[in-house]
Design a protein around this motif. Structure first.
Motif, PDB file in Angstrom:
ATOM      1  N   TYR A 184       1.006   4.058  -2.932  1.00 56.26           N
ATOM      2  CA  TYR A 184       0.715   5.469  -2.715  1.00 56.26           C
ATOM      3  C   TYR A 184       1.821   6.325  -3.333  1.00 56.26           C
ATOM      4  O   TYR A 184       1.550   7.298  -4.025  1.00 56.26           O
ATOM      5  CB  TYR A 184       0.582   5.742  -1.215  1.00 56.26           C
ATOM      6  N   THR A 215      -4.597  -8.178  -2.370  1.00 55.04           N
ATOM      7  CA  THR A 215      -4.210  -8.338  -0.969  1.00 55.04           C
ATOM      8  C   THR A 215      -3.770  -9.768  -0.690  1.00 55.04           C
ATOM      9  O   THR A 215      -2.744 -10.003  -0.052  1.00 55.04           O
ATOM     10  CB  THR A 215      -5.393  -7.951  -0.059  1.00 55.04           C
ATOM     11  N   ARG A 274       0.824  -1.211   0.000  1.00 55.48           N
ATOM     12  CA  ARG A 274       0.000   0.000   0.000  1.00 55.48           C
ATOM     13  C   ARG A 274       0.855   1.256   0.000  1.00 55.48           C
ATOM     14  O   ARG A 274       0.612   2.205  -0.728  1.00 55.48           O
ATOM     15  CB  ARG A 274      -0.946   0.022   1.212  1.00 55.48           C
TER      16      ARG A 274
END
Lengths: 214, 218, 372
Positions: free
Chosen positions: A200, B60, A196
């Motif tokens: 970003y 994920t 993540r």
């Protein structure tokens, strides 16, 4: 669920997690330091032919499983944290080099030509046009590497590298679910955190109105 | 090197045994993945909201370290050590490459081709069957190829949760400090993966519709 | 044939209508060109007619039947549809591309094969050479031809064309327009044609509908639009060369006159006499094989003063190219007049002289049409 065992597992997390993070960060940093310049050199006009060849070889090595790399390290470098990091560096090299080459190749030749036409030196074109435009793709490579390295890092436990893998392996050996869940859980969280975070960064580095097809 | 060869020859039957377990695990995982993920990929290509959810999940899952995912399933009583856990983990890993490639393969088909086909009165089923799927075939197959290659590597890790496959050469080799054993595993597994990759790559190129391979210069 | 009644389209999430209260009738066999700046709603209207987009309110009738009552796919099969990006299926051959709609109708193979060859021929493509090629093997112009052929495959009475010649260079576009006009003169299909190019609109349209911000500003024949622009927007959209554009609506032969004298080599000496006798404004010099080879006006004669045959011949032959084909348009004639600094041109039909056209006649023609 054995509560005491669970707490025992948790108490090991700070130590193993920090080893894991250090392992990942060092191997990523070394891998970037090696593969980024290689990627840049291989995309310069005079090495262009070689670049295509290296690209093909790198694509082939995509298929090389992380476990095999870890296993091959042991006979060569021995056991411990340093050999583990060595294995992870090798693991991390490929995606970064590959994406650096792909990203730089992907820069619109017209943009490069326009920059040259305005009198930018080759160096300036690289730093002010090519690298910024290729940055999202390069970052995507670093992201892929980071996720791999976190993942393969858990296997480092088997060659004495430590890290979160230690907790999982202990759990598997004793068939203690608590250990497995804690180790696996933190491993997963760490990987997702890297994914993540770098996503970003990638988003931040993408010029507005510019979409990347991965 | 000669020691390595000697080891492999002496233990040929057990290595073959491991290899066949290895292949059967890959084969089952890929088969189940095909059945599950191709329809899912088609489904989400027609619903953007669903697509972002499904791709988020797949992404994920793909992040989770393989050893972690394998081990977690061991703790679930129904799965335990062995085949069911390994299979489930591999199928879940396959979700990302397969679903995304089906989805993107369909999505990258030139919008104007779809527009023209629709404007001529082709219904959406026909457009899917006659235009989107054939044009997406190479990309979809690339997803299968990635899955097979990936599964070859990850299946080895399943040796830690009781699969008796080529990964065992590495796990046991490491515990026994048996270099030849480690090497035979660490060489055979990538070799098989690269072999799969090469062969399937050739198949992938064959799947590109002829109309996309030609150009005016010919 | 096609009627839109009070049609409005508001896209989801927007407050400004893309098309507002549009009422428009397109007669059978008519080519109606929707023209306007980008974002004026012209493509939206086109796409509502075959239900690629559903209108928010209002009704659209085709042959007095509400299109919403039809099955959208059946409706579209009966309407030819050409888009700028063409959208040929890249994995299918040209023949397969053209036969999509006939296949949907379930035609048999032989009928499809014949139809494909017929269409390729019609579009000026060699069937044997083109049939089995893939789209990637064709040039842009050829692809657009195939796009049009594909839309005409099942001979639909209606065609919707969204900038069908927009993706090729101007020269090829000109050819495609000319060829399509020729085909349309025989086919007499009802056509809705979208373009942002006013020149294309004037050339292709029986009627032109000009749109601004989703509203119909003016609908009329090209002549009406050009001679009586309804407001400032239309006037600006047409451009300052409005009158010259109007000249493109008329062929030279439509205002050709015959007040000329044929002058042969041996008549050069008494040319003035002959022209006076015949009341001619222009003398056309003919060579031995009765081909026009020069042109001289009364003005030229005045200026020359001395009536030396050699001199007259020299002046006349200096304008040996001041001739124009009768099929060409008045703007072409005007351009040639300016080029040769000459008020008159000889008009030809092939190599045959059929009359003359004068600057005054062009001016008169414009004055008359503006008054109409």
């Amino acid at each position: 669920m054995n509560w005491e065992r669970f707490l025992d597992a948790l108490s090991r997390v700070p130590h193993e997690l920090s080893i894991h993070v250090i392992m990942v960060l060092i191997s990523l940093a070394v891998a970037i330091a090696i593969s980024l310049p290689i990627g840049v050199i291989l995309t310069r006009p005079r090495f262009r032919k070689m670049g295509a060849l290296v690209m093909n070889i790198l694509n082939l090595f995509q298929a090389f499983p992380g476990m095999a790399i870890i296993a091959l390290t042991m006979p060569v470098l021995g056991m411990g944290l340093k050999p583990a990091i060595g294995a992870l560096v090798v693991q991390a090299l490929l995606p970064i080099a590959r994406n650096t080459i792909a990203g730089l190749y992907g820069v619109d030749p017209n943009t490069k030509e326009a920059a040259q036409g305005m009198g930018m030196s080759e160096r300036k074109v690289l730093f002010e046009v090519e690298l910024p435009l290729a940055m999202p793709v390069i970052l995507a490579g670093i992201r892929t590497s980071a996720v791999y390295v976190v993942s393969v890092g858990t296997l480092a436990a088997y060659i004495g590298g430590g890290g979160l893998g230690d907790i999982i392996v202990a759990g598997l050996n004793m068939l203690w679910a608590e250990f497995i869940i804690v180790g696996a859980g933190f491993g997963a969280l760490l990987a997702i955190f890297f994914e993540r975070g770098l996503s970003y960064l990638e988003y931040k580095f993408t010029p507005p109105g510019f979409t990347i097809t991965k | 090197m000669s020691n390595l060869l000697k080891y492999m020859v002496e233990n040929a039957s057990i290595i073959l045994d491991y290899a066949s377990t290895h292949f059967s695990l890959i084969f089952s995982a890929v088969a189940i993945s095909l059945v599950l993920w191709i329809p899912l990929g088609i489904l989400i290509s027609r619903n953007e909201r669903l697509a972002s959810i499904v791709l988020g999940i797949a992404n994920t899952i793909f992040c989770i370290p393989s050893l972690a995912l394998f081990s977690v399933f061991v703790t679930i009583p129904f799965f335990g050590l062995g085949r069911p856990s390994s299979l489930l983990a591999l199928v879940l890993y396959a979700m990302m490459p397969m679903v995304i490639n089906v989805y993107q393969g369909i999505k990258v088909v030139d919008k104007s081709v779809i527009e023209a086909a629709k404007g001529m009165g082709m219904n959406s089923r026909r457009i899917l069957r006659e235009i989107q799927l054939p044009l997406a075939a190479p990309v979809m197959f690339a997803g299968i190829r990635i899955t097979v290659v990936m599964a070859t590597g990850i299946a080895a890790i399943a040796a830690y949760i009781g699969e008796r496959n080529l990964g065992r050469l590495i796990t046991e080799g490491l515990t026994r400090y048996h270099v030849e054993m480690i090497l035979s595993g660490a060489i055979l597994i990538p070799l098989i993966a690269i072999l799969f990759d090469t062969v399937l790559g050739a198949v992938e190129r064959m799947l590109v519709p002829k109309g996309l391979k030609v150009s005016r210069s010919k | 044939m096609i009627e839109l009644h009070d049609v409005t389209k508001i896209y989801a999430g927007q407050t400004v209508p893309a098309v507002k209260n549009l009422t428009l009738k397109i007669k059978e066999g008519e080519t109606c060109v929707f023209v306007g700046p980008s974002g004026c709603g012209k493509s939206t209207i086109l796409r509502m007619i075959n239900r690629m987009i559903e209108q928010t309110s209002g009704t659209i009738l085709i042959n007095n039947k509400d299109i919403r009552e039809a099955d959208p796919d059946r409706l579209r099969m009966g309407i030819g549809y050409v888009i700028q990006q063409i959208g040929l299926l890249p994995h299918r051959t040209i023949a397969e591309n053209i036969s999509i709609v006939p296949r949907l109708y379930g035609w048999d193979k032989e009928r499809i094969r014949k139809r494909v060859d017929e269409l390729l021929e019609l579009m000026g493509l060699d069937p044997d050479e083109t049939r089995d090629k893939f789209p990637a093997q064709l040039s842009g112009g050829q692809m657009q031809r195939v796009g049009v052929a594909r839309a005409m495959a099942a001979d639909p009475p209606i065609m919707l064309m969204d900038e069908p010649f927009g993706a090729v260079d101007p020269i090829v576009r000109g050819h495609l327009q000319d060829e399509f006009l020729k085909i349309q003169r025989e086919m007499k299909k009802t056509i809705c044609f979208v373009t942002h190019d006013i020149n294309e609109a004037i050339k292709m349209g029986d009627t032109i509908a000009i749109f601004e911000k989703g509203q119909l500003v003016q609908h009329g024949t090209p002549q009406e639009i050009l001679s009586k622009p309804k407001n400032e927007f239309v006037r600006t959209f047409i451009g300052t060369d409005r009158v010259v554009k109007m000249l493109t609506l008329f062929q030279v032969r439509s205002i050709t006159k015959d007040n000329y004298s044929i002058i042969r080599e041996n008549e050069l000496a008494n040319i003035r006499q002959k022209m006076d006798d015949e009341g001619a404004a222009v003398g056309i010099l003919m060579n031995e094989s009765a081909k026009p080879c020069g042109l001289i006006t009364r003005d030229d004669l005045e200026k020359a003063g001395e009536l030396n045959p050699e001199k007259i011949k020299e002046i006349a032959c200096g304008k040996k190219d001041a001739f124009i084909d009768g099929d060409l348009l008045l703007n072409d004639a005007l351009s040639l007049m300016l080029e040769w600094n000459c008020d008159y041109l000889g008009v030809l039909d092939g190599a045959q002289l059929i009359g003359i056209v004068s600057f005054d006649d062009i001016r008169e023609c414009v004055r008359r049409k503006e008054g109409e």
